[in-house]
Design a protein around this motif. Structure first.
Motif, PDB file in Angstrom:
ATOM      1  N   PRO A  72       0.823  -1.238   0.000  1.00  0.00           N
ATOM      2  CA  PRO A  72       0.000   0.000   0.000  1.00  0.00           C
ATOM      3  C   PRO A  72       0.848   1.276   0.000  1.00  0.00           C
ATOM      4  O   PRO A  72       0.498   2.277  -0.630  1.00  0.00           O
ATOM      5  N   LEU A  73       1.996   1.242   0.659  1.00  0.00           N
ATOM      6  CA  LEU A  73       2.874   2.411   0.719  1.00  0.00           C
ATOM      7  C   LEU A  73       3.492   2.669  -0.654  1.00  0.00           C
ATOM      8  O   LEU A  73       3.493   3.802  -1.146  1.00  0.00           O
ATOM      9  N   PHE A  74       3.964   1.605  -1.303  1.00  0.00           N
ATOM     10  CA  PHE A  74       4.552   1.738  -2.643  1.00  0.00           C
ATOM     11  C   PHE A  74       3.495   2.244  -3.640  1.00  0.00           C
ATOM     12  O   PHE A  74       3.749   3.159  -4.432  1.00  0.00           O
ATOM     13  N   ASP A  75       2.283   1.648  -3.569  1.00  0.00           N
ATOM     14  CA  ASP A  75       1.225   2.031  -4.524  1.00  0.00           C
ATOM     15  C   ASP A  75       0.833   3.494  -4.363  1.00  0.00           C
ATOM     16  O   ASP A  75       0.719   4.236  -5.335  1.00  0.00           O
ATOM     17  N   ARG A  76       0.668   3.929  -3.106  1.00  0.00           N
ATOM     18  CA  ARG A  76       0.221   5.312  -2.866  1.00  0.00           C
ATOM     19  C   ARG A  76       1.306   6.304  -3.289  1.00  0.00           C
ATOM     20  O   ARG A  76       1.014   7.351  -3.872  1.00  0.00           O
ATOM     21  N   ALA A  77       2.568   5.954  -3.002  1.00  0.00           N
ATOM     22  CA  ALA A  77       3.669   6.854  -3.386  1.00  0.00           C
ATOM     23  C   ALA A  77       3.725   7.002  -4.899  1.00  0.00           C
ATOM     24  O   ALA A  77       3.878   8.106  -5.423  1.00  0.00           O
ATOM     25  N   ARG A  78       3.523   5.884  -5.614  1.00  0.00           N
ATOM     26  CA  ARG A  78       3.574   5.950  -7.089  1.00  0.00           C
ATOM     27  C   ARG A  78       2.411   6.796  -7.613  1.00  0.00           C
ATOM     28  O   ARG A  78       2.582   7.645  -8.480  1.00  0.00           O
ATOM     29  N   GLU A  79       1.224   6.608  -7.007  1.00  0.00           N
ATOM     30  CA  GLU A  79       0.057   7.416  -7.430  1.00  0.00           C
ATOM     31  C   GLU A  79       0.339   8.902  -7.228  1.00  0.00           C
ATOM     32  O   GLU A  79      -0.019   9.745  -8.047  1.00  0.00           O
ATOM     33  N   LEU A  80       1.030   9.219  -6.120  1.00  0.00           N
ATOM     34  CA  LEU A  80       1.282  10.627  -5.794  1.00  0.00           C
ATOM     35  C   LEU A  80       2.534  11.153  -6.494  1.00  0.00           C
ATOM     36  O   LEU A  80       2.820  12.344  -6.463  1.00  0.00           O
ATOM     37  N   GLY A  81       3.316  10.216  -7.074  1.00  0.00           N
ATOM     38  CA  GLY A  81       4.524  10.627  -7.806  1.00  0.00           C
ATOM     39  C   GLY A  81       5.613  11.168  -6.898  1.00  0.00           C
ATOM     40  O   GLY A  81       6.345  12.095  -7.259  1.00  0.00           O
ATOM     41  N   ILE A  82       5.735  10.596  -5.691  1.00  0.00           N
ATOM     42  CA  ILE A  82       6.831  11.047  -4.810  1.00  0.00           C
ATOM     43  C   ILE A  82       7.687   9.864  -4.376  1.00  0.00           C
ATOM     44  O   ILE A  82       7.215   8.728  -4.267  1.00  0.00           O
ATOM     45  N   GLY A  83       8.983  10.183  -4.166  1.00  0.00           N
ATOM     46  CA  GLY A  83       9.942   9.164  -3.747  1.00  0.00           C
ATOM     47  C   GLY A  83       9.975   9.065  -2.232  1.00  0.00           C
ATOM     48  O   GLY A  83       9.485   9.954  -1.521  1.00  0.00           O
ATOM     49  N   PHE A  84      10.550   7.956  -1.726  1.00  0.00           N
ATOM     50  CA  PHE A  84      10.697   7.811  -0.279  1.00  0.00           C
ATOM     51  C   PHE A  84      11.838   6.861   0.050  1.00  0.00           C
ATOM     52  O   PHE A  84      12.258   6.063  -0.794  1.00  0.00           O
ATOM     53  N   SER A  85      12.347   7.012   1.268  1.00  0.00           N
ATOM     54  CA  SER A  85      13.295   6.018   1.789  1.00  0.00           C
ATOM     55  C   SER A  85      12.625   5.360   2.986  1.00  0.00           C
ATOM     56  O   SER A  85      11.827   5.995   3.686  1.00  0.00           O
ATOM     57  N   LEU A  86      12.907   4.077   3.175  1.00  0.00           N
ATOM     58  CA  LEU A  86      12.221   3.290   4.208  1.00  0.00           C
ATOM     59  C   LEU A  86      13.203   2.336   4.863  1.00  0.00           C
ATOM     60  O   LEU A  86      13.889   1.575   4.164  1.00  0.00           O
ATOM     61  N   GLY A  87      13.253   2.402   6.195  1.00  0.00           N
ATOM     62  CA  GLY A  87      14.107   1.459   6.930  1.00  0.00           C
ATOM     63  C   GLY A  87      13.295   0.258   7.361  1.00  0.00           C
ATOM     64  O   GLY A  87      12.150   0.395   7.776  1.00  0.00           O
ATOM     65  N   TYR A  88      13.903  -0.948   7.230  1.00  0.00           N
ATOM     66  CA  TYR A  88      13.182  -2.161   7.640  1.00  0.00           C
ATOM     67  C   TYR A  88      14.186  -3.276   7.897  1.00  0.00           C
ATOM     68  O   TYR A  88      15.359  -3.176   7.523  1.00  0.00           O
ATOM     69  N   ALA A  89      13.703  -4.343   8.533  1.00  0.00           N
ATOM     70  CA  ALA A  89      14.546  -5.516   8.802  1.00  0.00           C
ATOM     71  C   ALA A  89      14.443  -6.443   7.597  1.00  0.00           C
ATOM     72  O   ALA A  89      13.354  -6.936   7.289  1.00  0.00           O
TER      73      ALA A  89
END
Ligand code: ING
Length: 308
Positions: A79-96
């Motif tokens: 959902p985070l990837f899909d919404r970011a693509r719809e909004l046309g903005i990049g992001f960085s994400l920390g995870y294990a």
């Protein structure tokens, strides 16, 4: 002017029992608010999907792996990837990160405005210890649950600039910043989960923690003429306090914006990437001023050794 509006998306506490889907909903809400306010890049914290689980001692492999993502995007983060693509903005994400071969890293990815993963970084400086330490008020077992990163400190041309990533403890080591600086980095983004008190008795309290955090960020940015964005997971997680201090530092080492709460909070700033030019062409024109023939110990010697 090559300006990019950056949103540092601080996360408030994530309790051990909080479902990951709920956490992703919080991250999506921050992403949407950042988009409404014109951001083109959103920086999320270290281990942004879960509580800071290295504070807990776990014996069973299955208990440990429950905190990891076996794929990215994973069903949880789709959902985070899909919404970011719809909004046309990049992001960085920390995870294990759990790799297909079963290796475990404290990882951060950089996703561009098309929703493509353009960069990955695995945390190199792992603080804490491997075995259970009964003398500590709480554990810090990153060395137990993660391997040191094996991707070096890469930079990527994306979002109109030269972007780099590191994670939490990395910011305390000048080598992190210099390796990125030697690749002409213009914006270093990082997430952190920093306990506001020591797990062992020591003089360092919350104010000194914040001092050392700011010091590390300002020195790194100034000495490499780069923007720096540090994003906290903050607040009290199951009784354990994490400090805030989400901030943005300009290439001159000035803190230009900082969070005011220990909750989910956006800190935005218009970063002119061309503002790196002055430092890179004067005081920190590495090619003109550095004398690498005298720096050998930095890579040939790991621990400090006094003279005979
Ligand atoms: N946390 C802390 C950090 O480097 C720490 C560990 C705290 C080290 C205080 C030294 C002093 O900010 C993580 N996750 O690296």
């Amino acid at each position: 002017m090559r300006t990019i509006r950056v949103a540092a998306a601080q996360s408030g506490p994530i309790q051990k029992a909080e479902p990951r889907d709920d956490v992703v909903r919080r991250l999506v809400a921050l992403l949407e608010e950042a988009a409404r306010r014109g951001a083109r890049l959103v920086v999320f914290p270290e281990l942004a999907l879960t509580t800071f689980f290295p504070r807990w001692y776990m014996e069973e492999e299955t208990d440990v792996l429950a905190w990891f993502e076996p794929s990215m995007p994973s069903p949880t983060t789709r959902p985070l990837f899909d919404r970011a693509r719809e909004l046309g903005i990049g992001f960085s994400l920390g995870y294990a990160e759990l790799t297909p071969e079963g290796r475990r890293f404290n990882t951060s990815i950089l996703v561009d405005e098309r929703g493509e993963i353009v960069g990955k970084y695995r945390k190199i400086h792992l603080p804490g210890h491997v075995a259970y330490d009964p003398d500590r008020a709480f554990q810090h077992l990153e060395k137990r649950y993660f391997e040191p990163g094996d991707l070096g400190f890469p930079v990527w041309r994306t979002l109109g600039g030269i972007m780099g990533m590191c994670i939490c403890n990395d910011r305390r080591w000048p080598e992190t910043w210099r390796v990125l600086g030697l690749q002409s980095v213009e914006l270093v983004m990082l997430g952190f989960n920093t306990p506001s008190v020591n797990s062992q008795d020591s003089a360092e309290g919350p104010t000194q923690r914040l001092f050392h955090h700011r010091l590390s960020m300002q020195a790194g940015a100034y000495q490499n003429a780069t923007w720096a964005v540090a994003v906290a997971k903050a607040g009290v997680e199951d009784g354990h306090a994490l400090m805030g201090g989400t901030l943005i530092v300009d290439p001159n080492g000035e803190i230009v914006a900082e969070s005011a709460t220990l909750e989910d909070e956006l800190v935005l700033y218009d970063c002119d990437l061309d503002a790196c030019r002055f430092g890179k062409q004067t005081i920190f024109d590495f090619a003109r001023h550095r004398r690498t023939e005298h720096y050998g110990l930095i890579t040939s010697r790991t621990g400090a050794r006094p003279p005979d």
